[in-house]
Design a protein around this motif. Sequence first.
Motif, short mmCIF file in Angstrom:
data_model
loop_
_atom_site.label_atom_id
_atom_site.label_comp_id
_atom_site.label_asym_id
_atom_site.label_seq_id
_atom_site.Cartn_x
_atom_site.Cartn_y
_atom_site.Cartn_z
N THR A 33 27.97 49.85 45.44
CA THR A 33 28.49 49.22 44.23
C THR A 33 28.77 47.75 44.48
N HIS A 34 28.36 46.93 43.53
CA HIS A 34 28.80 45.54 43.56
C HIS A 34 29.36 45.19 42.19
N ILE A 35 30.24 44.21 42.18
CA ILE A 35 30.98 43.85 40.97
C ILE A 35 30.67 42.40 40.64
N LEU A 36 30.44 42.14 39.35
CA LEU A 36 30.24 40.78 38.91
C LEU A 36 30.93 40.58 37.57
N GLU A 37 31.09 39.35 37.18
CA GLU A 37 31.71 39.03 35.90
C GLU A 37 30.76 38.16 35.09
N LYS A 38 30.67 38.47 33.81
CA LYS A 38 29.80 37.72 32.89
C LYS A 38 30.54 37.44 31.60
N ARG A 39 30.22 36.31 31.01
CA ARG A 39 30.75 35.97 29.71
C ARG A 39 29.88 36.60 28.63
N TYR A 40 30.42 36.68 27.42
CA TYR A 40 29.67 37.23 26.29
C TYR A 40 28.39 36.44 26.08
N ARG A 41 28.44 35.12 26.20
CA ARG A 41 27.26 34.30 25.95
C ARG A 41 26.16 34.59 26.97
N GLU A 42 26.48 35.04 28.18
CA GLU A 42 25.46 35.43 29.15
C GLU A 42 24.79 36.73 28.73
N PHE A 43 25.58 37.66 28.20
CA PHE A 43 25.01 38.89 27.64
C PHE A 43 24.08 38.54 26.48
N HIS A 44 24.53 37.63 25.63
CA HIS A 44 23.74 37.25 24.46
C HIS A 44 22.42 36.59 24.86
N ALA A 45 22.45 35.73 25.87
CA ALA A 45 21.23 35.09 26.37
C ALA A 45 20.26 36.15 26.92
N LEU A 46 20.78 37.15 27.62
CA LEU A 46 19.95 38.25 28.11
C LEU A 46 19.31 38.98 26.93
N HIS A 47 20.11 39.27 25.91
CA HIS A 47 19.61 39.98 24.73
C HIS A 47 18.47 39.19 24.07
N LYS A 48 18.63 37.90 23.90
CA LYS A 48 17.59 37.08 23.27
C LYS A 48 16.30 37.12 24.10
N GLN A 49 16.44 37.13 25.41
CA GLN A 49 15.28 37.18 26.29
C GLN A 49 14.59 38.55 26.21
N LEU A 50 15.38 39.62 26.22
CA LEU A 50 14.82 40.98 26.22
C LEU A 50 14.13 41.32 24.89
N LYS A 51 14.70 40.89 23.79
CA LYS A 51 14.13 41.30 22.49
C LYS A 51 12.77 40.67 22.22
N LYS A 52 12.37 39.69 23.04
CA LYS A 52 11.03 39.11 22.91
C LYS A 52 9.96 40.08 23.43
N THR A 53 10.36 40.97 24.34
CA THR A 53 9.36 41.82 25.01
C THR A 53 9.56 43.32 24.78
N ILE A 54 10.78 43.76 24.50
CA ILE A 54 11.03 45.19 24.32
C ILE A 54 11.91 45.41 23.10
N GLU A 55 11.94 46.65 22.67
CA GLU A 55 12.86 47.02 21.60
C GLU A 55 14.22 47.30 22.24
N THR A 56 15.20 46.56 21.81
CA THR A 56 16.53 46.65 22.43
C THR A 56 17.48 47.47 21.56
N PRO A 57 18.51 48.03 22.18
CA PRO A 57 19.55 48.69 21.39
C PRO A 57 20.31 47.63 20.57
N GLU A 58 21.14 48.08 19.68
CA GLU A 58 21.93 47.16 18.86
C GLU A 58 22.88 46.37 19.75
N PHE A 59 22.92 45.07 19.50
CA PHE A 59 23.75 44.19 20.31
C PHE A 59 25.06 43.92 19.58
#
Length: 166
Positions: A33-59
């Motif tokens: 196990t490793h632990i990290l911390e992310k801000r909401y905007r980092e999650f949002h940037a990931l979501h924008k990147q993923l939705k270009k290539t795959i169908e993502t769950p609701e964000f």
Amino acid sequence: MIHVTVPSFRQVSEDDEKPYTVYQINVLVGGRTHILEKRYREFHALHKQLKKTIETPEFPPKKVRQLSNKGLEQRRTLLECYIQGILDRELVPRSLLTFLRVKNFKTASYDSLDDIDQEPVSTHQPTMVFETDPFLRLAMDVGLHDTVVEGVRQGLYEDDFSLPLT
């Protein structure tokens, strides 16, 4: 298999910035196990990147009714569900693994869609087998001098057998 939880969040106040929230992410891979911390905007940037290539769950939406503990707790739960929804796919996108800081895991690279249908490459190396000693067979075929053959036999095989002269 990768298991991800987002168990908590905390407020961070830095000198020159207004306070912001970070979400703790626990990533379990291969028994570690490793632990990290992310801000909401980092999650949002990931979501924008993923939705270009795959169908993502609701964000989870950016705007929460109240940025109180109750609203942040709801967002934490939704972020965890979002990440787990992507991890439930057969092939995990490389950008998610980068986000989670996971290395050496079977990924789907959407950089080249040609790679998806490609057959796996075998890393097996064929083995070469000799039924008889190739040196002795060569020595008899070529007609090497008996002294050479006998010297090699004695040196390598500790064998006193002498070949008949031909």
